[in-house]
Design an enzyme around this catalytic site. Structure first.
Site, PDB file in Angstrom:
ATOM      1  CG  HIS A 181     -31.439   6.611 -39.215  1.00 20.82           C
ATOM      2  ND1 HIS A 181     -32.551   5.156 -38.601  1.00 20.82           N
ATOM      3  CD2 HIS A 181     -33.256   7.299 -39.514  1.00 20.82           C
ATOM      4  CE1 HIS A 181     -33.983   5.497 -38.243  1.00 20.82           C
ATOM      5  NE2 HIS A 181     -34.790   6.365 -39.008  1.00 20.82           N
TER       6      HIS A 181
ATOM      7  NE  ARG B  63     -40.219  11.094 -31.444  1.00 19.27           N
ATOM      8  CZ  ARG B  63     -40.511   9.907 -31.617  1.00 19.27           C
ATOM      9  NH1 ARG B  63     -41.333   9.188 -30.421  1.00 19.27           N
ATOM     10  NH2 ARG B  63     -41.898  10.066 -32.374  1.00 19.27           N
TER      11      ARG B  63
END
Length: 391
Positions: free
Chosen positions: A255, A274
């Protein structure tokens, strides 16, 4: 009941104007004001005024009497205030992130500790053994990406860029989870000439493609023109939350927050893997091991609130926090919970009282309610947001 003195985090992606426009918070040095933090996180705890008139850390106050302030069940289960409540103001895209589940967080944290990786090392993935479920509630129109699109949708969106990388053509032949996993990793792994060529093909497709998700790719490219995360809106749902809409972000689901102002509630964790739109370290094998490559239709992403009188409750599938909104009127109502609560005045004004103690909240102000102070009486005009626990 104590009014909170909260800190602002000046991350580079933050808006310089949103907190001033919405809540009158001054910004004389014109810094990016990315997040207002409400809670007792060790990195930046809220502060309160004690009986002697001194300003003290809320974390220290809670530490001195956990059972009374947090409630017996929360103190026993979590040992601290288990959530962090924020106002998040994104002027530009944040990195694409995945949060590991609780089990993998415990394993990863122990493994990195055993390997002697310093907490502040760039390659450190696990800062604690906790999971990081999140809820985001839009205060302004809020643009985000969340979860993989349905595979048929990904196939159709990838057609204009089919020649950008062999893994795209490979996925288009047989669109299933394993090939999506390979595609995801291959796009992140691109370097040098391979990456330049792929991004050139994507950017040339932008010239002929209109609407979403191409518009979002254009927006992101203003900030990250050379990032392979530019392909992500073709794989992930692009979600536009209207003010008052909310979305829960599950573990193991990619997301990103792209633009807008929202309330965000999360478990007390800093565990982030990440996955693009970042100059920071990306541990691709660890990331892929912590992602569920499954589709989630866009129409299933919003959290549907349950209305109970003047309260809107947003059901949360974890115990780390609960979130509700309260519409205020001249009629007195009570707010009660078995845990501590943080109340934030979203708009209008609120008067809270307990016995002879009274507290006024204006927009942007917040209060800490200890578990043993429940219930409190409230009236006013506008809206209060409440974060607490349902244990």
């Amino acid at each position: 009941m104590q009014k909170l003195i909260n800190s602002v985090q000046n991350y580079a992606w933050g808006s310089k104007t949103a907190l001033t426009e919405l809540y009158g918070m001054e910004n004389p040095s014109s810094q990016p004001m990315a997040e207002l933090w409400m809670g007792a996180h060790p990195k930046s705890s809220s502060r309160v005024q004690n009986a002697a008139g001194d300003i003290v850390s809320l974390r220290d106050v809670i530490e001195s009497d956990k059972s009374t302030l947090l409630g017996e069940a929360v103190a026993k289960r979590f040992g601290e205030l288990p959530f962090l409540f924020k106002v998040l103001c994104a002027a530009q895209p944040l990195s694409i992130q995945v949060h590991p589940n609780k089990h993998n967080s415990e394993i990863g944290f122990a493994k990195e500790n055993a390997a002697g990786i310093p907490m502040d090392a760039a390659e450190r993935n696990y800062k604690d053994p906790n999971h990081k479920p999140e809820l985001v509630f839009a205060l302004t129109p809020f643009l985000a990406m969340n979860a993989f699109r349905e595979f048929s949708e990904i196939v159709s969106l990838l057609q204009p860029v089919a020649g950008a990388h062999p893994a795209i053509a490979h996925f288009l032949q047989q669109p299933h989870a394993e090939r999506l996993s390979e595609l995801f990793a291959n796009l992140l792994n691109m370097q040098g000439e391979e990456k330049s060529r792929a991004l050139a093909i994507l950017k040339s497709a932008l010239d002929s493609q209109q609407g979403e998700p191409w518009q979002t790719i254009r927006l992101i490219s203003e900030f990250y023109p050379e990032d392979s995360g530019l392909f992500s809106p073709l794989l992930l749902n692009v979600v536009k939350l209207n003010p008052g809409e909310a979305m829960f972000l599950f573990a193991e689901t990619p997301h990103a927050y792209l633009q807008g102002v929202a309330l965000e509630v999360m478990a007390n964790s800093d565990n982030v893997l990440r996955a693009g739109l970042t100059p920071k370290y990306i541990d691709i094998p660890e990331l892929v091991a912590n992602v569920k490559f499954e589709a989630k239709p866009a129409n299933q992403l919003l959290t549907q609130p349950v209305k109970q009188g003047a309260e809107l409750d947003f059901p949360i599938p974890v115990d780390d926090f609960a979130f509700s909104l309260h519409d205020l009127s001249d009629k007195e109502t009570t707010i009660s919970q078995q845990s501590a609560a943080i109340l934030f005045c979203v708009e209008g004004d609120a008067t809270l009282w307990k016995g002879s103690q009274q507290l006024q909240l204006k927009p942007g102000e917040s209060a800490f309610i200890a578990a043993n102070e429940s219930p409190v009486t409230v009236k006013g005009h506008g809206r209060l947001a409440r974060v607490y626990n349902k244990l």
